[in-house]
Scaffold this active site. Structure first.
Site, PDB file in Angstrom:
ATOM      1  N   ASP A 201      29.836  39.412  44.041  1.00  0.00           N
ATOM      2  CA  ASP A 201      30.509  39.522  44.519  1.00  0.00           C
ATOM      3  C   ASP A 201      31.200  39.153  45.347  1.00  0.00           C
ATOM      4  OD1 ASP A 201      31.462  41.789  46.861  1.00  0.00           O
ATOM      5  OD2 ASP A 201      29.856  42.262  47.389  1.00  0.00           O
ATOM      6  N   TRP A 202      32.505  39.184  46.337  1.00  0.00           N
ATOM      7  CA  TRP A 202      33.367  38.060  46.607  1.00  0.00           C
ATOM      8  C   TRP A 202      32.880  36.714  47.662  1.00  0.00           C
ATOM      9  CZ3 TRP A 202      34.544  40.500  42.629  1.00  0.00           C
ATOM     10  CH2 TRP A 202      35.531  40.069  42.040  1.00  0.00           C
TER      11      TRP A 202
END
Ligand code: BGC
Length: 750
Positions: free
Chosen positions: A229-230
């Site tokens: 995930d970012w």
């Protein structure tokens, strides 16, 4: 494409560089080897491709795209084909904009109604969530566009989402939280999986080998790449070793350099890097957008808008319809009230926020009715505006019926934070209660991404749950109100009476460091059922403008082995006057328990369309997994031999027909008899029973077990029987004067 050969021609730096992004959304190309860069963009319910400035929080605008209904809505359609069609339509927009991977769908479980991102997720039920997720992915990937199944895993809240540790036992993890991911990976072969921000049992999901490799790849056969995930990477090397291939977004080369140094100094075997690069390259070459794709899947925004309206209509749930208040067709004078009538809330906030190329509010279709409109309240405020309230009340009392458009404002639910309570804004609750005092014919239409408390539920005649229905939600709601579309959505999550009733209530959102999933497998209806608690609206509930009759449940095997597949069929007839669709739901209820289990669990559903008077036979196929629980000690899915009730109905609380079947495990679990086995264990085994028989004469306790003389009752008999049944064999010696040794046991059981 010989990927191994390409990798063998790459320098160490090139390989390391491929393990992180070039920008917020793009991977790095290697021109000299013909390796393209690919673009990833959020989803999930439409395309969010940012223009110039980029961020992953939904701050900067993205290109206009079709905003389809969010996950909270689409799950309520219970329609896999339709969701696949929606996925395909989103993919055409990806292809037109050169996007290779759509970041979604998200399939975390709705553990608490408060999770800020519930609107993006599908259900409290892992079976339904898994099926809808797999359907969405299949639709997108049919076109060659990739997906990213997220957020893997146990990410059911926004509070401290980047650091918190989800503490969850293995059985619960397997049965509830991993299950939808498992279904999607196995069924739809998702191209990528996005690991979540949080830790799971103390280890970051981004560096959790058990999750990323042992389960995802080795058990489920995932063969794409895992993307962080970012900003989810905590330790790049640990991540790479655990099975995290791609880090997003760009790190300015910092972590690439760490990988290079680790290989040089012998801390990382280069073959692990090679394997990661191979996985990234395979997906890159598979998903890079081609001219052929563009020709085969042309973009048609008008068509997508039509589909958005159709999907929204299929997702709407008619919660209540007293006195057949709806549809409105025959009613003369209608008052529409509530600012959502002109400004529908169509989606939630954060990274999934789509820039809709058009929005159809409900007021555009006001001409269908003999109607007028009053704002009633302001969405942006929680305070009552007395002038607006008075105007709305007046209009309502002068009309035959009042339809109030209410719901949750943007600020009430979003990515990044959780809701604080389950209430609607005070001004809206007051407006509904006030109007209901003078107007007996009230209908409430709700725009919300998760359950709300409804203090006015008994004061209104009808309630229409429109969820966050995407850009065409206004038109879809009017289709339902007018009867042009017969409602067919069913709740994908329970609406509890109050927040305090929810099973996670004492452990949500946990403390600064950890959240404990102490309710175990008892999430959603699994809990309310077991506790026999009343709810506002149960899982699977949804009304129609027609009625359906269920009859004739049949199974192809009444006695089955756990290796068999079982076919269940049931007849459903539309006994009303209009065409309608029914979601036929199949639940499995074990009649025995070797571990504590939910009363029943959803194991099949089918949406069928029936003309007035028409009937159909609906068939389901069940297999071992439909009856199994996860045995954490043995690390396997297991079935208890015995009777199971198959319940088929219109909601989890509206079971219409049922049938018992018996299942026998091919390999029953045999607990080896030891000195710590109980008398009961011994009695269940032929040799063990013979042994007990042999030593009985030495033990007054055993000799008396189960004996009670009618003429001369022994008040202690029941107690003795109970105590001796559960007594370990080693302790019998104490009561018999004869010490039972391992040698005696070995001899007897030989
Ligand atoms: C979200 C993801 C999203 C990513 C990129 C993260 O903050 O959790 O769902 O795909 O940003 O926007």
């Amino acid at each position: 494409m010989d990927i191994k050969k390409i990798v063998s021609e790459m320098t160490l730096q090139e390989k390391a560089s491929l393990c992180s992004g070039m920008t917020s959304w793009e991977t790095k190309p290697v021109a000299r080897l013909g390796i393209p860069s690919i673009f990833m963009a959020d989803g999930p319910h439409g395309l969010r491709k940012q223009k110039a400035q980029t961020d992953h929080l939904g701050l900067f605008e993205s290109i206009p795209a079709t905003c389809f209904p969010a996950g909270c809505a689409t799950a309520s359609s219970f329609d896999e084909e339709l969701i696949a069609e929606m996925g395909k339509a989103i993919a055409t927009e990806c292809i037109a904009s050169d996007v290779s991977i759509l970041l979604g769908p998200g399939t975390n479980i709705k553990r608490s109604p408060l999770c800020g991102r519930n609107f993006e997720y599908f259900s409290e039920d892992p079976y339904l969530a898994g099926k809808m997720t797999a359907a969405h992915i299949k639709g997108v990937q049919e076109t060659g566009v990739g997906t990213s199944l997220k957020h893997y895993v146990a990410n059911e809240q926004e509070t401290f989402r980047m650091t918190i540790s989800t503490e969850v036992d293995e059985r619960t993890l397997r049965e509830i939280y991993l299950a939808p991911f498992e279904e999607a990976v196995k069924e739809s072969k998702t191209t990528t999986v996005m690991c979540s921000y949080n830790k799971v049992n103390g280890v970051y999901a981004s560096e959790n080998k058990y999750l990323l490799t042992d389960i995802l790849r080795d058990e489920w056969g995932f063969d794409g790449f895992v993307v962080s995930d970012w900003g989810a990477v905590n330790n790049r090397l640990r991540g790479l070793l655990a099975g995290l291939e791609l880090e997003m977004p760009a790190t300015g080369g910092v972590n690439d350099a760490i990988i290079v140094a680790a290989v040089k100094y012998g801390k990382l075997d280069e073959s692990i890097l090679d394997r990661a690069v191979e996985r990234i390259l395979k997906v890159t070459f598979d998903t890079v957008v081609t001219k052929e794709q563009k020709a085969k899947y042309p973009l048609d925004l008008n068509q997508n808008n039509k589909l958005a309206r159709q999907v929204a209509g299929e997702c709407i749930v008619l919660l209540k319809n007293e006195d057949n208040m709806l549809p409105l067709a025959k009613i003369k004078k209608i008052a529409f009230v509530g600012e959502f009538f002109e400004k529908p809330r169509i989606q939630g906030g954060g990274s999934s926020h789509i820039n809709p190329y058009r929005v159809t509010p409900a007021n555009e279709s006001i001409g269908l009715f003999n109607a007028s409109y009053a704002k009633g309240f302001l969405i942006d405020s929680d305070d009552t505006d007395n002038e607006l309230l008075a105007e709305a009340k007046k209009l309502a009392s002068e009309s035959d019926v009042c339809v109030i458009f209410a719901g949750l404002p943007d600020r009430y639910e979003s990515e990044g934070y959780d809701r604080k309570h389950m209430g609607m804004p005070a001004n809206q609750n007051e407006l509904i209660a006030e109007i209901a005092k003078t107007q007996p014919n009230c209908v409430v239409v709700l725009h919300n991404g998760s359950p709300v408390e409804m203090p006015w539920v008994n004061d209104v005649k009808a309630i229409v749950e429109a969820h966050l229905g995407g850009q065409a939600t206004g038109a879809a709601v009017m289709d339902i109100l007018s009867g042009a579309v017969n409602p067919s959505g069913k709740l994908a999550e329970t609406f509890p009476l109050r927040l305090q009733d929810n099973p996670s209530h004492l452990n949500f959102p946990g403390d600064r460091d950890k959240v404990e999933y102490r309710e175990g497998v008892f999430v959603g209806y699994r809990y309310y059922d077991k506790k026999e608690m009343p709810v506002l609206f149960p899982f699977g509930h949804g009304l129609s403008y027609t009625n359906f009759k269920y009859f004739g449940i049949n199974v192809d095997k009444v006695n089955a082995l756990d290796t068999d597949t079982i076919k269940v069929s049931v007849n459903v007839k539309n006994i009303g006057n209009v065409l309608g669709k029914e979601v036929v739901q199949l639940y499995v209820a074990p009649k025995m328990e070797s571990v504590v289990r939910p009363v029943k669990e959803l194991k099949g559903f089918k949406k069928v369309s029936l003309n007035a008077g028409a009937e159909k036979t609906v068939t389901f196929t069940l297999d071992k997994r439909s009856f199994a629980f996860y045995d954490a000690n043995r690390k396997e899915w297991r079935i208890d031999g015995g009777t199971y009730t198959l319940m088929v109905g219109s909601s989890s609380q509206d079971i219409r027909v049922e049938r018992d079947i018996t299942i026998t495990p091919v390999k029953p679990v045999i607990r080896p008899l030891t000195l710590n086995s109980t008398v009961m264990d011994f009695m269940g085994d032929a040799k063990g029973a013979a042994f007990i028989e042999k030593i009985k004469s030495d033990s007054p306790m055993l000799a008396n077990m189960g004996k009670n003389d009618e003429n001369n009752p022994n008040p202690m008999a029941d107690m003795i029987a109970a105590m001796s049944k559960e007594m370990p064999i080693r302790a019998l010696g104490m009561f018999s004067g004869k010490h039972i040794t391992q040698a005696m046991l070995d001899e007897a059981l030989k």
